[in-house]
Design an enzyme around this catalytic site. Structure first.
Site, PDB file in Angstrom:
ATOM      1  N   LYS A 134      -3.471 -10.252   1.850  1.00 24.44           N
ATOM      2  CA  LYS A 134      -2.561 -11.410   1.841  1.00 24.44           C
ATOM      3  C   LYS A 134      -2.904 -12.455   2.908  1.00 24.44           C
ATOM      4  O   LYS A 134      -2.789 -13.650   2.658  1.00 24.44           O
ATOM      5  CB  LYS A 134      -1.109 -10.955   2.034  1.00 24.44           C
ATOM      6  CG  LYS A 134      -0.516 -10.251   0.818  1.00 24.44           C
ATOM      7  CD  LYS A 134       0.945  -9.912   1.058  1.00 24.44           C
ATOM      8  CE  LYS A 134       1.561  -9.247  -0.157  1.00 24.44           C
ATOM      9  NZ  LYS A 134       3.000  -9.035  -0.019  1.00 24.44           N
ATOM     10  N   ASP A 193       7.363 -13.674  -2.135  1.00 24.27           N
ATOM     11  CA  ASP A 193       8.163 -12.493  -1.769  1.00 24.27           C
ATOM     12  C   ASP A 193       9.590 -12.872  -1.361  1.00 24.27           C
ATOM     13  O   ASP A 193      10.555 -12.204  -1.733  1.00 24.27           O
ATOM     14  CB  ASP A 193       7.496 -11.729  -0.618  1.00 24.27           C
ATOM     15  CG  ASP A 193       6.265 -10.960  -1.071  1.00 24.27           C
ATOM     16  OD1 ASP A 193       6.182 -10.626  -2.268  1.00 24.27           O
ATOM     17  OD2 ASP A 193       5.390 -10.699  -0.230  1.00 24.27           O
TER      18      ASP A 193
END
Ligand code: ATR
Length: 286
Positions: free
Chosen positions: A75, A111
């Site tokens: 990420k 997220d």
């Protein structure tokens, strides 16, 4: 990418290392079928050493993908190697969703949106609070802190075993965020309307410490971003103590929505059938 009938077929990926346990292909596969879209979404394992090359191929179009998801441990590198990161991913220093525009790799992090969408769906009105407590200061807690702050919650207490890590996040996310050691947990819970566990405590059925949730405000919501098991030991305790609980599965499902829309052009819905598909998969691979 064109198929043999010269119609555009979009292909998306989820990459991580390892990646075989990802449930994202099930989620996107369900929506592709639901909309009758002739695209694909598949797991694509890439080692950290090969990730920069993967990003280059994505940019050049030679990988054949229009975009995809990125998970652990890529990420941060996905954010760093992207061409057009948005403000959300910039502040987090991490991206989980990539797509191509004019030969450039665009990046965001969904997220936090998944986290609040799950609460909006399952604990409507949760945001009429002034104080939240977030347990944990790892990678997963960042998006949660950002999303709760952006929803307007005035005070966010981040409580962590290693206080220095919580302090880093308080410095990063601004005045609303305060860092505390574990010993302060009970005190900062007093009157709070939201409690979020972002640690691995109780994951995969491991024993979790007893937490006394009673200092929380009456009607407070307790949620866990861990979703295996669905009802984690912390959620079970909170429920037994009379609090509203929300499991973490919805966060996984909702974080997938913006990516699907980018790659395939339709905004999908998180429905009960999808939830059940993932729960059944969790049972099979328990
Ligand atoms: P992730 O990126 O998934 O959040 P992480 O960066 O390893 O994973 O963070 C895990 C979190 O769980 C951290 O907040 C960690 O606390 P430390 O920062 O002190 O390591 C927390 N954690 C893990 N095991 C724990 C335990 N046994 N007791 C308390 N906190 C724990």
């Amino acid at each position: 990418m064109r198929d043999s009938r010269e119609t555009f077929v979009n292909h998306a990926f989820v990459t991580g290392y390892p990646i075989k346990h990802s449930r994202s292909p099930l989620i996107h596969g369900y929506w592709l079928k639901q909309f009758g879209i002739a695209g694909s979404y598949r797991a694509h394992e890439v080692t950290p050493a090969a990730f920069p090359d993967f990003m280059r191929q994505l940019r050049e179009g030679s990988a054949g993908f229009c975009g995809g998801n990125v998970t652990i441990p890529h990420k941060e590198m996905a954010f760093e190697l992207s061409d057009r990161p948005d403000e959300l991913s910039e502040e987090l220093g991490a991206a989980n969703t990539l797509w191509l525009e004019d030969g450039k790799i665009c990046a965001t992090n969904t997220d936090g949106r998944g986290f609040v969408a799950n609460l909006d769906e399952r604990a409507s009105g949760w945001d009429r609070i002034s104080t939240a407590v977030i347990l944990g200061a790892g990678g997963a807690s960042r998006a949660v802190i950002q999303a709760v702050r952006d929803r307007g919650v005035k005070t966010i207490h981040v409580v962590n075993r290693t206080t220095a890590r919580a302090q880093e996040l308080a410095d990063r996310f601004g005045d609303a965020v305060e860092a505390h050691p574990l010993a302060a947990l009970s005190e900062v819970m007093t009157g709070a309307g939201l409690f979020v566990n972002t640690t691995s405590l109780g994951m995969d059925g491991e024993a979790a410490p007893e937490i006394d949730f009673s200092p929380l405000a009456a009607g407070a919501v307790v949620t866990d971003i861990v979703y295996v098991p669905l009802k984690t030991p912390l959620l079970r305790q909170a429920e037994e103590q009379g609090f509203r609980i929300v499991d973490g599965l919805g966060m996984l499902l909702h974080q997938a929505v913006p990516g699907f829309e980018k790659w395939f052009g339709r905004r999908p819905k998180v429905d009960e059938t999808l939830r059940q598909i993932i729960i059944e998969d969790m049972d099979v691979h328990a």
